[in-house]
Write an enzyme that holds these catalytic residues in place. Structure first.
Site, mmCIF file in Angstrom:
data_model
loop_
_atom_site.group_PDB
_atom_site.id
_atom_site.type_symbol
_atom_site.label_atom_id
_atom_site.label_comp_id
_atom_site.label_asym_id
_atom_site.label_seq_id
_atom_site.Cartn_x
_atom_site.Cartn_y
_atom_site.Cartn_z
ATOM 1 N N TYR A 104 31.723 38.057 43.604
ATOM 2 C CA TYR A 104 32.175 36.680 43.835
ATOM 3 C C TYR A 104 31.440 36.072 45.024
ATOM 4 O O TYR A 104 30.936 36.778 45.901
ATOM 5 C CB TYR A 104 33.682 36.646 44.127
ATOM 6 C CG TYR A 104 34.557 37.007 42.965
ATOM 7 C CD1 TYR A 104 34.861 36.070 41.989
ATOM 8 C CD2 TYR A 104 35.089 38.283 42.859
ATOM 9 C CE1 TYR A 104 35.690 36.387 40.930
ATOM 10 C CE2 TYR A 104 35.913 38.615 41.792
ATOM 11 C CZ TYR A 104 36.215 37.668 40.833
ATOM 12 O OH TYR A 104 37.026 37.998 39.779
ATOM 13 N N ASP B 296 37.711 42.410 31.649
ATOM 14 C CA ASP B 296 37.583 41.267 32.570
ATOM 15 C C ASP B 296 37.936 39.950 31.878
ATOM 16 O O ASP B 296 37.073 39.286 31.289
ATOM 17 C CB ASP B 296 36.158 41.236 33.123
ATOM 18 C CG ASP B 296 35.975 40.228 34.237
ATOM 19 O OD1 ASP B 296 36.907 39.438 34.491
ATOM 20 O OD2 ASP B 296 34.891 40.210 34.859
ATOM 21 N N SER C 121 35.952 36.748 33.089
ATOM 22 C CA SER C 121 34.632 36.542 32.495
ATOM 23 C C SER C 121 34.743 36.033 31.066
ATOM 24 O O SER C 121 33.987 35.148 30.649
ATOM 25 C CB SER C 121 33.830 37.855 32.522
ATOM 26 O OG SER C 121 33.485 38.197 33.848
ATOM 27 N N ARG D 122 35.671 44.052 39.495
ATOM 28 C CA ARG D 122 34.417 43.677 38.839
ATOM 29 C C ARG D 122 33.428 44.838 38.960
ATOM 30 O O ARG D 122 32.493 44.807 39.765
ATOM 31 C CB ARG D 122 33.872 42.390 39.435
ATOM 32 C CG ARG D 122 34.696 41.187 39.001
ATOM 33 C CD ARG D 122 33.869 39.945 38.856
ATOM 34 N NE ARG D 122 34.479 39.015 37.923
ATOM 35 C CZ ARG D 122 34.033 37.792 37.711
ATOM 36 N NH1 ARG D 122 32.983 37.350 38.357
ATOM 37 N NH2 ARG D 122 34.626 37.000 36.829
ATOM 38 N N GLN E 280 34.267 46.079 32.873
ATOM 39 C CA GLN E 280 33.760 44.855 32.248
ATOM 40 C C GLN E 280 34.498 44.501 30.966
ATOM 41 O O GLN E 280 34.746 43.334 30.687
ATOM 42 C CB GLN E 280 32.265 44.993 31.948
ATOM 43 C CG GLN E 280 31.374 44.758 33.162
ATOM 44 C CD GLN E 280 29.902 44.847 32.812
ATOM 45 O OE1 GLN E 280 29.531 45.404 31.777
ATOM 46 N NE2 GLN E 280 29.055 44.323 33.670
#
Length: 374
Positions: free
Chosen positions: A226, A128, A131, A120, A125
């Site tokens: 997280y 991911d 997400s 992360r 990004q």
């Protein structure tokens, strides 16, 4: 180089790559094989893949011919054994939680990448998948709750009197939680949200929700954004705060998960019993144990007039856009490991190394290495 795309198992509507993404991969000088019917449930029939330049093949032909096999869900261990020994396997295997599968990959000296392990970081990004799918789940969870709730979401002023807005409590303000907040607010609900991460407060408030704060939460900068496990004292105060808010809520949507561990218990049985009849709980953490004490995976349980929904693969209920987002994440990752139409695994790259479960039988991801050495 040949990339194979497998059809997902029964109950899964998504596909690893849609035809537009396949067209992109082929432009890199790569051949693509697609299993018959792989995109049917995502409304991408075989002719669209053929128009994109792919060849349609049987499952066995793909396993035996491909240099890289792409899936979303892991196939059987027997099928992994049918792949070429040097072939690379790419999917979302829940490698930290599905330890038996992970150990088998290592023991059989396979090379595999599991996309939920993507670090992360800002650079990662665009790859991911967690997400991306959390966005889908947070949105759809609110729509599911709205369908089940026996009253309106927004406030109404009518000739028959006033209708007060629904009160929604979101537990966990990560990507799924923030999307749930935004969707609930669009529908006119009054929204409260809880998260152990202090950084989440500003995001919650910016979306028009109220933040339920419990002081003293432990945070770990090395946890990659997280949540981390909390001590007993904090957990007790957290449960009391949630109990107080939940007993006044019409809807609770739970999203809290800790990678590689059982989901934290946030909603106790006494809390469910204290809620108003007709209330709804949507538990997005059902697959990893659930945030609610009464959650049953892939089932709806009704207790004292309160429905507890343990959702299973909610992202698959929006297969077109979910597959589109998933495929874009895959494309961005594949660009790191395919150069000039050939596989090029650079383990000096933190994203490549962090996502790799194992390479030729050796654990590569630091998180996987730590898991098998404990």
């Amino acid at each position: 180089m040949i990339i194979g795309i497998l059809k997902e198992p029964v109950g899964e509507s998504r596909v690893a790559l849609l035809p537009d993404s396949v067209k992109n991969v082929i432009s890199w000088g790569v051949s693509v094989l697609v299993e018959y019917g792989a995109g049917a449930k995502s409304y991408s029939p075989d002719p669209l893949y053929q128009e994109a330049g792919a060849e349609m093949k049987s499952r066995l032909e793909i396993l035996q011919a491909s240099d890289m096999v792409l899936t979303i869900n892991p196939p059987s261990l027997e099928e992994v054994g049918r792949m070429k020994p040097e072939a690379v396997f790419l999917g979302q295997f829940n490698a930290l939680f599905n330890q038996e599968f992970t150990q088998s990959l290592i023991q059989n000296q396979r090379t595999a990448f599991s996309m939920e392990l993507v670090p992360r970081t800002t650079r990662a990004q665009s790859m991911d998948v967690l997400s991306s799918m959390a966005t889908v789940m947070g949105y759809k969870a609110v729509l599911m709750a709205a369908n089940l709730l026996p009253r309106f979401f927004p406030m109404f002023m009518t000739a028959a009197g006033s209708i007060s807005p629904a009160r929604v409590l979101i537990l966990g303000a990560g990507v799924a939680g923030l999307q749930a907040i935004a969707t609930s607010r669009r529908l006119g609900a009054t929204v409260f949200a809880f998260d152990v991460r202090a950084a989440a407060k500003e995001e919650v408030l910016s979306l028009g929700a109220k933040f339920v704060e419990v002081e003293g939460a432990k945070e770990d900068k090395g946890a990659g954004g997280y949540a981390v496990e909390q001590d007993e004292d904090f957990l007790n105060r957290q449960k009391e705060a949630i109990h107080e808010q939940a007993s006044k809520s019409d809807i609770i949507i739970t999203t809290a998960q800790i990678p590689g561990r059982k989901a934290p218990l946030l909603v106790e049985e006494r809390t469910v019993l204290a809620m108003k009849p007709g209330s709804v709980i949507i538990d997005l953490a059902a697959s990893s144990g659930g945030n609610c004490a009464l959650t049953q995976p892939a089932q709806t349980v009704e207790v004292n007039g309160v429905r507890v929904v343990g959702v299973d693969n909610l992202a698959g209920t929006l297969p077109q856009d979910a597959s589109k987002m998933y495929g874009k994440n895959y494309l961005n990752f594949l660009k790191l490991i395919i150069k000039d139409g050939q596989l090029n695994l650079n383990f000096e790259d933190d994203i490549v190394a962090g996502t790799c479960v194992c390479h030729q039988g050796e654990a590569v991801s630091p998180r996987i290495a730590q898991l098998i050495n404990t």
